[in-house]
Enzyme design. Structure first.
Site, mmCIF file in Angstrom:
data_model
loop_
_atom_site.group_PDB
_atom_site.id
_atom_site.type_symbol
_atom_site.label_atom_id
_atom_site.label_comp_id
_atom_site.label_asym_id
_atom_site.label_seq_id
_atom_site.Cartn_x
_atom_site.Cartn_y
_atom_site.Cartn_z
ATOM 1 N N GLY A 17 0.838 -1.200 0.000
ATOM 2 C CA GLY A 17 0.000 0.000 0.000
ATOM 3 C C GLY A 17 0.874 1.252 0.000
ATOM 4 O O GLY A 17 1.913 1.279 0.649
ATOM 5 N N ARG A 85 3.996 -16.164 -5.963
ATOM 6 C CA ARG A 85 2.607 -16.656 -6.044
ATOM 7 C C ARG A 85 1.850 -15.771 -7.019
ATOM 8 O O ARG A 85 0.987 -15.012 -6.641
ATOM 9 C CB ARG A 85 1.931 -16.591 -4.667
ATOM 10 C CG ARG A 85 2.541 -17.481 -3.616
ATOM 11 C CD ARG A 85 1.864 -17.322 -2.266
ATOM 12 N NE ARG A 85 0.573 -18.000 -2.230
ATOM 13 C CZ ARG A 85 -0.590 -17.368 -2.133
ATOM 14 N NH1 ARG A 85 -0.645 -16.061 -2.072
ATOM 15 N NH2 ARG A 85 -1.714 -18.037 -2.105
ATOM 16 N N ASP A 121 5.536 -5.436 5.411
ATOM 17 C CA ASP A 121 5.992 -6.806 5.697
ATOM 18 C C ASP A 121 5.841 -7.748 4.499
ATOM 19 O O ASP A 121 6.736 -8.551 4.243
ATOM 20 C CB ASP A 121 5.339 -7.369 6.967
ATOM 21 C CG ASP A 121 3.828 -7.409 6.904
ATOM 22 O OD1 ASP A 121 3.268 -6.930 5.906
ATOM 23 O OD2 ASP A 121 3.219 -7.943 7.843
ATOM 24 N N THR A 143 5.132 1.926 5.953
ATOM 25 C CA THR A 143 3.721 1.607 6.134
ATOM 26 C C THR A 143 3.110 2.602 7.116
ATOM 27 O O THR A 143 3.765 2.999 8.084
ATOM 28 C CB THR A 143 3.444 0.186 6.665
ATOM 29 O OG1 THR A 143 2.084 0.105 7.102
ATOM 30 C CG2 THR A 143 4.314 -0.204 7.834
ATOM 31 N N ASP A 145 0.892 1.775 9.039
ATOM 32 C CA ASP A 145 0.467 0.993 10.213
ATOM 33 C C ASP A 145 1.522 0.968 11.326
ATOM 34 O O ASP A 145 1.196 0.655 12.472
ATOM 35 C CB ASP A 145 0.155 -0.451 9.804
ATOM 36 C CG ASP A 145 -0.860 -0.535 8.685
ATOM 37 O OD1 ASP A 145 -1.719 0.370 8.612
ATOM 38 O OD2 ASP A 145 -0.795 -1.475 7.885
ATOM 39 N N ASP A 147 3.687 -1.217 11.860
ATOM 40 C CA ASP A 147 3.647 -2.550 12.477
ATOM 41 C C ASP A 147 4.828 -3.429 12.073
ATOM 42 O O ASP A 147 4.779 -4.647 12.246
ATOM 43 C CB ASP A 147 2.330 -3.257 12.121
ATOM 44 C CG ASP A 147 2.150 -3.448 10.617
ATOM 45 O OD1 ASP A 147 2.964 -2.898 9.851
ATOM 46 O OD2 ASP A 147 1.206 -4.150 10.209
ATOM 47 N N ARG A 189 -4.400 -2.194 10.366
ATOM 48 C CA ARG A 189 -4.417 -3.672 10.340
ATOM 49 C C ARG A 189 -4.463 -4.245 11.760
ATOM 50 O O ARG A 189 -5.311 -3.850 12.529
ATOM 51 C CB ARG A 189 -3.198 -4.210 9.576
ATOM 52 C CG ARG A 189 -3.277 -3.941 8.097
ATOM 53 C CD ARG A 189 -2.460 -4.909 7.327
ATOM 54 N NE ARG A 189 -1.094 -4.967 7.823
ATOM 55 C CZ ARG A 189 -0.207 -5.851 7.421
ATOM 56 N NH1 ARG A 189 -0.522 -6.740 6.512
ATOM 57 N NH2 ARG A 189 1.007 -5.842 7.899
#
Ligand code: F6P
Length: 366
Positions: A17, A85, A121, A143, A145, A147, A189
């Site tokens: 983000g 992925r 992360d 971020t 956040d 975090d 989050r």
């Protein structure tokens, strides 16, 4: 300054983000790389998608000019595309495939000697996986956040905090005029940093964070008690990841293929509806949402992002790869990407700021 003759060209990407300060990081990387080391800089567009699809942009010193104050990222970003992925459709069927070798081939095709990955992360986990496959990488933590394990602060957080605080200030005046309970849902989050700090700075009466599961009846008692004392309006700041003592987080939607598919959101309405039902007091809900990620970075984030970007180039030139730049106290340092995997930096339920809040009568809904 150090010299490393092997490094001629570096790459940079911004993943996850967006947040205020990304352009300040890009600017610092480009300026240090070009002015001090005469390197060439290649930007990969849209986060890791640019690496997978070979979408690039050469960054000259002029590209880094005039962007310090701009929100967003001139390179674009994505919180979906993971080279390990990656969704590939074959015969009408979508499968997640490991296309990391393709990403690595694109790095080689562009003659990139080292890559700087700016991300949260999810993006830094990918950076670590690429490093384990032999790619010389340095990570930079971003971020809103805050975090990320391994750094005291991520850039972007303090601007988001300022935005949230200013919103609460505005909500205070309308709450007082209408004698209402106002619930403000903020991002973050699974960490309560934005709610905790914006709630304290904005004078919130109740602050609900993921690290301290709440009891809705306790929240209502606080609101009723304030009313009895003549305080006819209350501000309840709720982190999107807050959850009741006997319950779960509110999931807004799932985003398949994302590095973190769970999108939180909606707990503000859940809390607001309950307060109105149980107390009979008129209650309104504001969800701040992506406004917290936008806009011009405040001075703190411009400086932090500039320090991170400049130091990332220093690390590259010293050949110190597989590391993330970090802030420890007042000092810029670095930590192994390995050490930050799997951990999140959360609020301590009995930490200093929570204690300060309790001292001044803030309820955490316990
Ligand atoms: O990690 C930053 C963040 O803004 C979180 O606070 C929020 O939960 C999430 O991203 C929202 O993601 P998206 O932009 O995909 O809606």
């Amino acid at each position: 300054m150090v010299s490393n003759n092997k490094i001629k060209r570096i790459g940079i990407l911004t993943g996850g983000g967006d947040c205020p300060g990304l352009n300040a990081v890009i600017r610092a990387v480009v300026k240090n790389a070009i002015f001090h080391y005469q390197l060439e800089v290649i930007g990969f567009l849209e986060g890791y998608l640019g690496l997978i699809k070979n979408m690039t942009r050469r960054l000259e010193a002029t590209d880094a000019s005039g962007i310090l104050h701009q929100g967003g990222t001139i390179l674009g970003t994505s919180n979906r595309d993971n080279p390990f992925r990656f969704p590939v459709t074959m015969r009408g069927k979508k499968n997640l495939r490991d296309v990391s070798d393709q990403a690595i081939r694109n790095l080689r095709r562009n003659k990139v000697d080292a890559l700087i990955a700016v991300g949260g992360d999810g993006s830094l986990t990918i950076a670590y996986q690429l490093y384990k496959k032999g790619i010389p990488i340095v990570g930079i933590p971003k971020t809103i956040d805050n975090d990320l394990w391994g750094t005291d602060v991520t850039f972007g957080f303090n601007t988001a905090l300022q935005t949230a605080m200013e919103a609460i200030d505005k909500i205070q005046t309308t709450a007082a005029s209408h004698h209402r309970v106002m619930v403000v849902e903020v991002m973050g989050r699974y960490a309560g940093w934005i709610a905790l700090e914006a709630g304290i700075a904005g004078g919130g009466d109740v602050i609900l964070i993921p690290e301290i599961p709440y009891d809705i009846e306790r929240v209502c008692e606080v609101v009723r008690e304030r009313y009895r004392y003549g305080k006819r309006s209350s501000i309840v700041v709720v982190a999107e990841g807050a959850k009741p003592q006997k319950g779960e987080v509110v999931v807004q939607k799932m985003v398949e293929d994302s590095t973190d598919p769970v999108r939180l959101g909606g707990v503000g309405y859940k809390v607001g509806n309950e307060i109105e039902k149980r107390t009979g007091l008129e209650t309104r809900v504001t969800v701040l949402g992506h406004i917290q990620r936008g806009g011009s970075p405040i001075a703190y984030d411009r400086i932090l992002a500039t320090r991170y970007g400049a130091e990332a180039v220093e690390l590259v030139m010293r050949g110190k790869f597989g590391r993330m730049i970090c802030l420890r106290g007042m000092k810029i340092d670095s930590i192994s990407l390995n050490r930050i995997q799997g951990d999140q930096r959360k609020v301590f339920p009995n930490g200093d700021l929570v204690k300060t809040g309790r001292c001044i009568g803030v309820s955490f809904g316990e």
